[in-house]
Design an enzyme around this catalytic site. Structure first.
Site, short mmCIF file in Angstrom:
data_model
loop_
_atom_site.label_atom_id
_atom_site.label_comp_id
_atom_site.label_asym_id
_atom_site.label_seq_id
_atom_site.Cartn_x
_atom_site.Cartn_y
_atom_site.Cartn_z
CG ASN A 1 -1.73 1.25 1.37
OD1 ASN A 1 -1.77 2.07 0.46
ND2 ASN A 1 -2.38 1.42 2.51
CE LYS B 1 -0.19 3.22 4.85
NZ LYS B 1 -0.14 3.34 6.30
CG HIS C 1 -5.83 2.07 5.26
ND1 HIS C 1 -5.37 3.01 6.17
CD2 HIS C 1 -4.82 1.18 5.10
CE1 HIS C 1 -4.14 2.68 6.53
NE2 HIS C 1 -3.78 1.58 5.91
CD GLU D 1 -2.95 5.62 6.70
OE1 GLU D 1 -2.95 5.64 5.46
OE2 GLU D 1 -2.03 5.12 7.38
CD GLU E 1 -3.44 -2.20 7.38
OE1 GLU E 1 -2.42 -2.53 6.78
OE2 GLU E 1 -3.96 -1.07 7.27
N GLY F 1 2.61 2.56 10.73
CA GLY F 1 3.57 3.65 10.54
C GLY F 1 4.29 4.06 11.82
CB SER G 1 5.30 -1.53 11.98
OG SER G 1 4.91 -0.18 12.20
P1 13P Z 1 3.07 0.52 7.61
O1 13P Z 1 3.57 -0.77 7.06
O2 13P Z 1 3.79 1.73 7.07
O3 13P Z 1 2.98 0.51 9.11
O4 13P Z 1 1.56 0.70 7.09
C1 13P Z 1 0.68 -0.35 7.22
C2 13P Z 1 -0.54 -0.04 6.47
O5 13P Z 1 -1.31 0.83 6.86
C3 13P Z 1 -0.79 -0.78 5.22
O6 13P Z 1 -2.06 -0.52 4.74
#
Ligand code: 13P
Length: 246
Positions: free
Chosen positions: A8, A10, A93, A95, A164, A170, A208
């Site tokens: 992803n 982002k 997601h 976010e 997640e 992150g 992560s």
């Molecule tokens: P990270 O791997 O950067 O922690 O992000 C995970 C994520 O949100 C994947 O959709």
């Protein structure tokens, strides 16, 4: 079951950077034992299609509209994603839930739109740190998944689920393999009530995940792959995660 490793990106990337990243991945990927996919910002899906068509790597979007078509400025429909041969669409997601007010009901609609267009939704669920500390982890993920199962009903076996934990995204804080497995088992059990073949639904872990911790997470019985954020922006790291899923 074959595992799925999905990147992803982002809101990262650009034409030149994407091309360099994808070419480096393709150069090193060989014949992966896992399914592999990259989920890019919508403007770059055509670029991914031209770079990845015919390769062992699929591509997808990071969101899809809950609406079919019409006066929804800025939205991208499932049919449009289909035009660019997206195999996957991430929906719900954290976010999007956090910064764009997506409710469980909206996320369920999005999953349904994707399925109707022949796209596999990667349905994200996960608790915040406050929810975990309040002992609500299971209740939260079950509520989020139940909303999707309620709408997609007999198509539940066609979704991908991604657990997640919001506190692990992150942050460099990964759920331990045991913590993740515990939630994955809960989700598997919930899927069993909705589909005859819960073992066919891939349940990914995200938060992560990196080259160093992937193998131990992927060794858990109910962890069927990973949804990778930061580490999917580095070819070598992503390829190591793909190799760990073999
Ligand atoms: P990270 O791997 O950067 O922690 O992000 C995970 C994520 O949100 C994947 O959709």
């Amino acid at each position: 079951m074959k595992k799925l490793i999905a990147g992803n990106w982002k809101m990262n990337g650009g034409l030149a950077a994407n091309e360099a990243l994808v070419r480096a991945m393709l150069a090193g990927i060989g014949q992966p034992a896992a399914h592999v996919a990259l989920c890019a910002p919508a403007p770059y899906l055509a670029q991914l299609q031209s770079l990845l068509a015919g390769s062992s790597v699929a591509w997808g979007s990071q969101d899809v509209s809950a609406h079919e078509q019409g006066a929804y400025t800025g939205e991208v429909s499932a049919a449009m994603l289909r035009d660019f041969a997206c195999r996957y669409a991430i929906v719900g997601h954290s976010e999007r839930r956090q910064y764009h007010g997506e409710t469980d009901a909206v996320v369920a609609q999005k999953a349904q739109r994707a399925l109707s267009a022949g796209i596999t939704p990667i349905v994200c669920v996960g608790e915040t740190l406050a929810e975990r500390e309040a002992g609500q982890t299971e209740a939260v993920v079950k509520r989020q998944l139940a909303a999707v199962i309620h709408v997609v009903a007999h198509c539940t076996s066609e979704i991908v689920v991604a657990y997640e934990p919001v506190w692990a995204i992150g942050t460099g804080k990964t759920a331990t393999p045991e913590q993740a497995q515990q939630v994955h088992a809960v989700l598997r059990h919930q899927l069993a009530a909705a589909t005859a073949h819960p073992e066919r639904v891939q349940i990914l872990y995200g938060g992560s995940m990196n080259a160093a911790n992937a193998a131990s997470l992927l060794a858990q019985p109910d962890i069927d792959g990973g949804l990778i954020g930061g580490a999917s922006l580095k070819a070598a790291d992503f390829l190591q995660i793909v190799a760990a899923a073999g």
